[in-house]
Motif scaffolding. Structure first.
Motif, PDB file in Angstrom:
ATOM      1  N   LEU A   1      -6.850  -1.908   0.520  1.00 14.63           N
ATOM      2  CA  LEU A   1      -6.851  -2.488   2.105  1.00 14.63           C
ATOM      3  C   LEU A   1      -8.137  -3.427   2.115  1.00 14.63           C
TER       4      LEU A   1
ATOM      5  N   LEU B   1       0.986  -1.070  -0.059  1.00 20.27           N
ATOM      6  CA  LEU B   1      -0.149  -0.075  -0.076  1.00 20.27           C
ATOM      7  C   LEU B   1       0.944   1.335  -0.007  1.00 20.27           C
TER       8      LEU B   1
ATOM      9  N   THR C   1      -3.162  -5.241   9.925  1.00 19.88           N
ATOM     10  CA  THR C   1      -2.514  -4.282   9.048  1.00 19.88           C
ATOM     11  C   THR C   1      -3.299  -2.948   9.011  1.00 19.88           C
TER      12      THR C   1
ATOM     13  N   ALA D   1      -4.319  -8.058   7.337  1.00 17.32           N
ATOM     14  CA  ALA D   1      -5.538  -7.283   7.349  1.00 17.32           C
ATOM     15  C   ALA D   1      -6.684  -7.909   7.795  1.00 17.32           C
TER      16      ALA D   1
END
Length: 384
Positions: A333, A165, A312, A307
């Motif tokens: 995400l 990211l 995350t 995540a």
């Protein structure tokens, strides 16, 4: 061999009366096994409930300070203390080198009656294996390694998700198309971050390349600053790191380039330079491991969370980042959280041009856990 010399500070709920002297030690980095082992049968139910609160200990390799890897663990420790209250009694020690010192600390904690002990660095693996054999009634949990035992579990975080990211942001914000990373040791968890960062950047800007400077330490602000400065001199205008200090962010603020924080929010150290921090929330894992121990459901397997499990995080995203890129990061995400997006989805080729992952396929964990190749776009070679 890696030489370490660090101050060790021991805390057990409240500050103990003395600090331990730092020792020089060295650790040998090993290549990981090619696959994540399956969870094994539950260990024997704890007897701590009858004797009092469960005694839990954490061993941290770096200084807690107010940023970085060990700081992120310290935040999680505070959360578990709040969550479990008088059901547990927590002790912790920071700045413990990877070597003879760590073995002594693990043994001391076990001798003091701690029944669940966490070691938070790759280089603790062999020491934890040795001490775990000496204390079969104690449960040990090792972060980022790949070996388990009857009373030793392994846990890891998919921090490469955050690196991907930040790469998306870096690819959009660079003017020179030159990105840079200060790296610690050439082990899979670090290489995954480098590759994921590059893949994220290439997803929005195929022209980018990533330079890597290896400094052979997790925490050395002077070395991190020198490595960052060298890359800026070569035209790098976005810095990242797989190290523990705030040096790169501070230097970026001074030099007028961009940088990312890692493991925890580093925005206050470079308000203009800081683009975002790929932070880690360790609390979900620690809460489950402690609860499982209290319930007699602890297992000695391997756990890799990210995540999807709430570990995350993207912190303090700079408003200078274009809105469309901010939305793209949010979408990626969300996909990671839902399990619909994998950062290592093909087509992916390595630095030599050989296919690593076919188009439309995702790199399986068995391959990802032992990753030791640069993807195309990462400059240089991986040290031996």
């Amino acid at each position: 061999m890696v030489d370490f010399k660090r101050r060790i500070t021991l805390k057990t709920g409240v500050l103990l009366a003395a600090s331990m002297l730092m020792l020089a030690a060295c650790s040998k980095k090993e290549e990981p096994a090619p696959a994540v082992s399956a969870p094994a049968a539950a260990a024997a139910a704890p007897t701590a409930a009858a004797a009092g609160p469960l005694k839990v200990a954490f061993v941290l390799n770096g200084p807690i300070g107010d940023a970085g890897w060990s700081f992120a663990h310290s935040l999680a420790i505070k959360e578990v203390e709040k969550e479990f209250g008088d059901k547990i009694k927590v002790s912790w020690v920071d700045n413990v080198p990877e070597g003879a010192d760590s073995e002594r600390v693990f043994r001391d904690f076990a001798t003091q009656g701690n029944k669940l002990i966490f070691g938070t660095s790759f280089g603790y693996m062999e020491q934890m294996l040795k001490v775990a054999k000496e204390f079969p009634d104690v449960k040990f949990e090792h972060a980022t390694g790949y070996k388990t035992a009857a009373n030793l579990a392994q846990y890891n975080v998919r921090n490469y998700e955050g690196s991907y990211l930040t790469g998306v942001i870096a690819g959009a914000m660079t003017k020179t198309n030159k990105l840079g990373i200060v790296a610690s040791f050439p082990i899979p968890e670090v290489i995954r971050n480098i590759d994921a960062y590059t893949l994220g950047a290439q997803s929005v800007n195929p022209k980018v390349t990533t330079s890597v400077v290896w400094i052979s330490t997790w925490f050395d602000p002077a070395k991190e600053r020198d490595a960052s400065n060298a890359m800026i001199g070569q035209g790098v205008d976005v810095l990242n790191q797989v190290t523990d200090s705030i040096a790169s962010v501070q230097l970026a603020e001074e030099k007028g380039v961009y940088a990312f924080g890692i493991d925890s929010d580093m925005s206050k150290w470079g308000p203009k330079a800081h683009l975002a921090s790929a932070a880690i929330n360790w609390a979900p894992y620690y809460k489950q491991a402690i609860q499982n121990t209290l319930d007699g459901k602890w297992t000695n397997g391997s756990n890799w969370w990210g995540a999807k499990e709430g570990m995350t995080l993207m912190s303090s995203i700079n408003p200078a980042i274009p809105e469309k890129i901010r939305k793209l990061v949010d979408e990626k995400l969300a996909g990671m959280t839902a399990g619909t997006f994998n950062a290592f989805t093909g087509p992916i080729v390595d630095a030599s041009g050989k296919e690593m992952v076919a188009a439309g396929k995702a790199m399986p964990d068995e391959q990802l856990i032992g990753l030791n190749l640069y993807v195309k776009g990462v400059k240089g070679s991986i040290p031996k």
